[in-house]
Enzyme design. Structure first.
Site, PDB file in Angstrom:
ATOM      1  NE  ARG A 214      -3.759  -2.319   1.960  1.00 56.30           N
ATOM      2  CZ  ARG A 214      -4.774  -2.636   2.717  1.00 56.30           C
ATOM      3  NH1 ARG A 214      -5.253  -1.756   3.572  1.00 56.30           N
ATOM      4  NH2 ARG A 214      -5.344  -3.815   2.611  1.00 56.30           N
ATOM      5  CD  GLU A 216      -1.673   2.688   4.249  1.00 56.70           C
ATOM      6  OE1 GLU A 216      -2.122   3.850   4.463  1.00 56.70           O
ATOM      7  OE2 GLU A 216      -2.303   1.661   4.486  1.00 56.70           O
ATOM      8  NE  ARG A 222      -3.050   2.817  13.112  1.00 59.21           N
ATOM      9  CZ  ARG A 222      -3.110   4.132  13.274  1.00 59.21           C
ATOM     10  NH1 ARG A 222      -2.176   4.763  13.959  1.00 59.21           N
ATOM     11  NH2 ARG A 222      -4.098   4.824  12.747  1.00 59.21           N
ATOM     12  CG  HIS A 223      -0.326   2.825   8.429  1.00 55.84           C
ATOM     13  ND1 HIS A 223      -0.738   3.704   9.401  1.00 55.84           N
ATOM     14  CD2 HIS A 223      -1.439   2.255   7.912  1.00 55.84           C
ATOM     15  CE1 HIS A 223      -2.067   3.664   9.471  1.00 55.84           C
ATOM     16  NE2 HIS A 223      -2.524   2.794   8.580  1.00 55.84           N
ATOM     17  CD  GLU A 357      -8.582  -1.648  10.824  1.00 53.91           C
ATOM     18  OE1 GLU A 357      -8.897  -0.449  10.807  1.00 53.91           O
ATOM     19  OE2 GLU A 357      -8.521  -2.363   9.806  1.00 53.91           O
ATOM     20  CB  SER A 360     -11.000  -4.905   8.035  1.00 53.78           C
ATOM     21  OG  SER A 360     -10.834  -3.669   8.683  1.00 53.78           O
ATOM     22  NE  ARG A 408      -1.621  -1.957  11.412  1.00 52.49           N
ATOM     23  CZ  ARG A 408      -2.565  -1.142  10.975  1.00 52.49           C
ATOM     24  NH1 ARG A 408      -3.815  -1.272  11.424  1.00 52.49           N
ATOM     25  NH2 ARG A 408      -2.284  -0.196  10.098  1.00 52.49           N
TER      26      ARG A 408
HETATM   27  P1  ATP Z   1      -5.791   1.322   8.845  1.00 51.75           P
HETATM   28  O1  ATP Z   1      -7.142   1.996   9.009  1.00 51.75           O
HETATM   29  O2  ATP Z   1      -5.121   1.000  10.138  1.00 51.75           O
HETATM   30  O3  ATP Z   1      -4.890   2.045   7.867  1.00 51.75           O
HETATM   31  P2  ATP Z   1      -7.131  -0.320   6.942  1.00 51.75           P
HETATM   32  O4  ATP Z   1      -8.521  -0.331   7.454  1.00 51.75           O
HETATM   33  O5  ATP Z   1      -6.780   0.592   5.824  1.00 51.75           O
HETATM   34  O6  ATP Z   1      -6.086  -0.079   8.156  1.00 51.75           O
HETATM   35  P3  ATP Z   1      -7.619  -2.928   5.844  1.00 51.75           P
HETATM   36  O7  ATP Z   1      -7.776  -2.608   4.408  1.00 51.75           O
HETATM   37  O8  ATP Z   1      -8.835  -3.129   6.653  1.00 51.75           O
HETATM   38  O9  ATP Z   1      -6.686  -1.796   6.521  1.00 51.75           O
HETATM   39  O10 ATP Z   1      -6.604  -4.171   5.950  1.00 51.75           O
HETATM   40  C1  ATP Z   1      -6.791  -5.254   6.860  1.00 51.75           C
HETATM   41  C2  ATP Z   1      -5.713  -5.278   7.927  1.00 51.75           C
HETATM   42  O11 ATP Z   1      -4.414  -5.216   7.347  1.00 51.75           O
HETATM   43  C3  ATP Z   1      -5.749  -4.069   8.848  1.00 51.75           C
HETATM   44  O12 ATP Z   1      -6.683  -4.262   9.890  1.00 51.75           O
HETATM   45  C4  ATP Z   1      -4.325  -4.024   9.367  1.00 51.75           C
HETATM   46  O13 ATP Z   1      -4.137  -4.943  10.442  1.00 51.75           O
HETATM   47  C5  ATP Z   1      -3.524  -4.506   8.187  1.00 51.75           C
HETATM   48  N1  ATP Z   1      -2.952  -3.370   7.453  1.00 51.75           N
HETATM   49  C6  ATP Z   1      -3.574  -2.578   6.563  1.00 51.75           C
HETATM   50  N2  ATP Z   1      -2.754  -1.632   6.071  1.00 51.75           N
HETATM   51  C7  ATP Z   1      -1.552  -1.858   6.659  1.00 51.75           C
HETATM   52  C8  ATP Z   1      -0.277  -1.206   6.570  1.00 51.75           C
HETATM   53  N3  ATP Z   1      -0.069  -0.184   5.746  1.00 51.75           N
HETATM   54  N4  ATP Z   1       0.743  -1.681   7.325  1.00 51.75           N
HETATM   55  C9  ATP Z   1       0.534  -2.728   8.156  1.00 51.75           C
HETATM   56  N5  ATP Z   1      -0.628  -3.376   8.286  1.00 51.75           N
HETATM   57  C10 ATP Z   1      -1.673  -2.946   7.562  1.00 51.75           C
HETATM   58 MG    MG Z   2      -9.745  -1.882   8.006  1.00 55.87          MG
END
Ligand code: ATP
Ligand code: MG
Length: 434
Positions: A214, A216, A222-223, A357, A360, A408
């Site tokens: 991603r 990000e 945490r990302h 989180e 999901s 995480r």
């Molecule tokens: P956040 O709101 O914390 O950015 P998200 O809702 O965008 O997460 P989801 O698309 O729901 O993320 O992805 C499912 C799971 O993958 C998340 O709950 C999280 O544990 C993990 N995850 C998502 N993006 C990342 C990231 N950039 N780095 C590490 N773990 C991630």
């Molecule tokens: Mg999510």
């Protein structure tokens, strides 16, 4: 195997036990320490499973005496009792082989006596792993992955691997890494969502443990831009069932005995201090969470996504694990099913640990007509999902699933406040090497 074989060990350091007293063993690892007290010297040798004391004298002393710390070494000798307060047993060296000498100064001190900041440690990660505090995170990581596989396999899940190079964005355009692929546009997969939904059509229950990407542009603890995800998808289950499965997977990863069983011997026994969360996990609705936040004076509207600040506050109210379910539909991706008794809400959930989180998930649409409509509602072009939608015409069952951010989860298990502690070679906006 001969004990005089130059590159083999007969035992790891933790296997040198009372029953071996008087016998010749050979151990292999790295010089952690040398204490020279004249006619003899004491050498501490560390391997992945622990450390052992070696006594050097005469010939063996002259070989090892001034050798640099962290050099690779193989020693054979006789096991005997020790007077040291740290080691009940020691090995009286008969033969010492310094295989390769470490070149000093070293970039970090892997014994941890001199502490280094995380960035400096990551720059020299391979050496950082000689620190037992660091290596135990990755021994645990391996054991937990094994444990999760066992749990899911026992529930009839089939492990699958889906492509990470993809030709079209799977969940809309945001946060995608794109690149040129033989004159075509390609992307790195953000999740296996569409593939895993397609696969349950025949395989019924699938899981994948894979890395996703991603873009990000966030600088948080945490990302990462590349992270490991455990994804499941199953036919003929609803979102409550999916929460049950998540809970069972999580509960098993916090069962120390199950985890210890999965490491060789007792390596992690002394090093592990897993948290002891409360089970069963509370299942709160989004509405209950919002009301809780209102009571704490937080200003937010029903229907709003939970900001970082709201999540931090929620984490203070609810320690440990809790689910947040029944999210407003508009906050969730197009494939999430609405609630049948309230069309504004969705059959979805997140698993939280405090503010963090972890998962999901939810029930998905299985009716291609409704799915097409949801795509349009979210401003996406159904034409771009043609190949996905046509699969739904082949007898798509109702299905649910989730994605767990594995790095995480490791943060929680190891009490780490930075995701970079739990990933060998983390990737973020700043870091592409090593
Ligand atoms: P956040 O709101 O914390 O950015 P998200 O809702 O965008 O997460 P989801 O698309 O729901 O993320 O992805 C499912 C799971 O993958 C998340 O709950 C999280 O544990 C993990 N995850 C998502 N993006 C990342 C990231 N950039 N780095 C590490 N773990 C991630
Ligand atoms: Mg999510």
């Amino acid at each position: 195997m001969s004990v005089f074989d130059d590159i083999h060990r007969t035992h790891y350091t933790d296997q040198v036990q009372e029953t071996l007293i008087g016998q010749v063993v050979s151990i292999a690892g790295w010089i952690e320490d040398i204490r020279d007290i004249g006619k003899v010297a004491f050498l501490t040798i560390r391997d992945i499973r622990g450390a052992a004391q070696v006594v050097l004298s005469a010939n063996t002393l002259s070989v090892a005496k001034d050798k640099p710390r962290q050099s690779a070494i193989i020693v054979s000798g006789v096991v005997q009792h020790s007077k040291s307060k740290d080691f009940p047993l020691e090995i009286k060296a008969e033969k010492v082989n310094i295989v390769t000498e470490a070149i000093h100064p070293l970039p970090i001190d892997p014994t941890g006596r001199v502490e280094s900041a995380i960035d400096k440690r990551l720059d020299s990660r391979a050496l950082d792993l000689r620190n037992p505090k660091t290596s135990s995170i990755f021994l645990l990581r391996s054991a937990v992955l094994d444990n999760i596989r066992t749990t899911l396999r026992s529930k009839a899940f089939v492990e699958v691997n889906t492509p990470k190079i993809i030709g079209s964005a799977s969940e809309g355009g945001a946060n995608l890494f794109g690149f040129e692929y033989f004159k075509k546009q390609a992307y790195l997969a953000q999740s296996p969502q569409l593939y895993k939904e397609q696969l349950i059509l025949a395989l019924d229950r699938v899981f994948e443990i894979g890395v996703y990407f991603r873009a990000e542009n966030s600088h948080t603890v945490r990302h990462l831009t590349e992270f490991l995800s455990v994804d499941i998808e199953a036919a003929f289950i609803n979102y409550e069932d999916a929460m049950d499965l998540a809970e069972e997977v999580i509960r098993n990863t916090f069962n120390v005995n199950k985890i210890i069983d999965r490491t060789d011997g007792d390596v992690l026994h002394d090093r592990l201090q897993l948290p002891t969360p409360r089970f069963p996990i509370d299942r709160l609705t989004y509405e209950q969470c919002i009301e809780g936040l209102w009571k704490e004076g937080e200003k937010l509207e029903f229907g709003e996504d939970l900001s970082d600040a709201s999540l931090r506050k929620l984490g203070e109210i609810h320690k440990g694990f809790y689910f947040i379910k029944d999210w407003p539909l508009k906050l969730k991706p197009f494939y999430i099913h609405e609630k049948l008794d309230n069309l504004e809400l969705s059959q979805s959930f997140d698993l939280q640990y405090g503010y963090l989180e972890l998962i999901s998930g939810g029930q998905r649409h299985h009716d291609p007509v409704k799915l097409r409509k949801r795509l349009i509602d979210q401003g996406l072009n159904p034409m771009n999902f043609d190949r996905h939608l046509r699969v739904f015409g082949w007898g798509m069952p109702p299905h649910s699933g989730w994605g767990l951010g594995f790095d995480r989860l490791m943060m929680v298990l190891t009490h780490s406040d930075n995701i970079r502690e739990t990933v060998l070679y983390p990737r973020d906006t700043e870091r592409l090497i090593p």
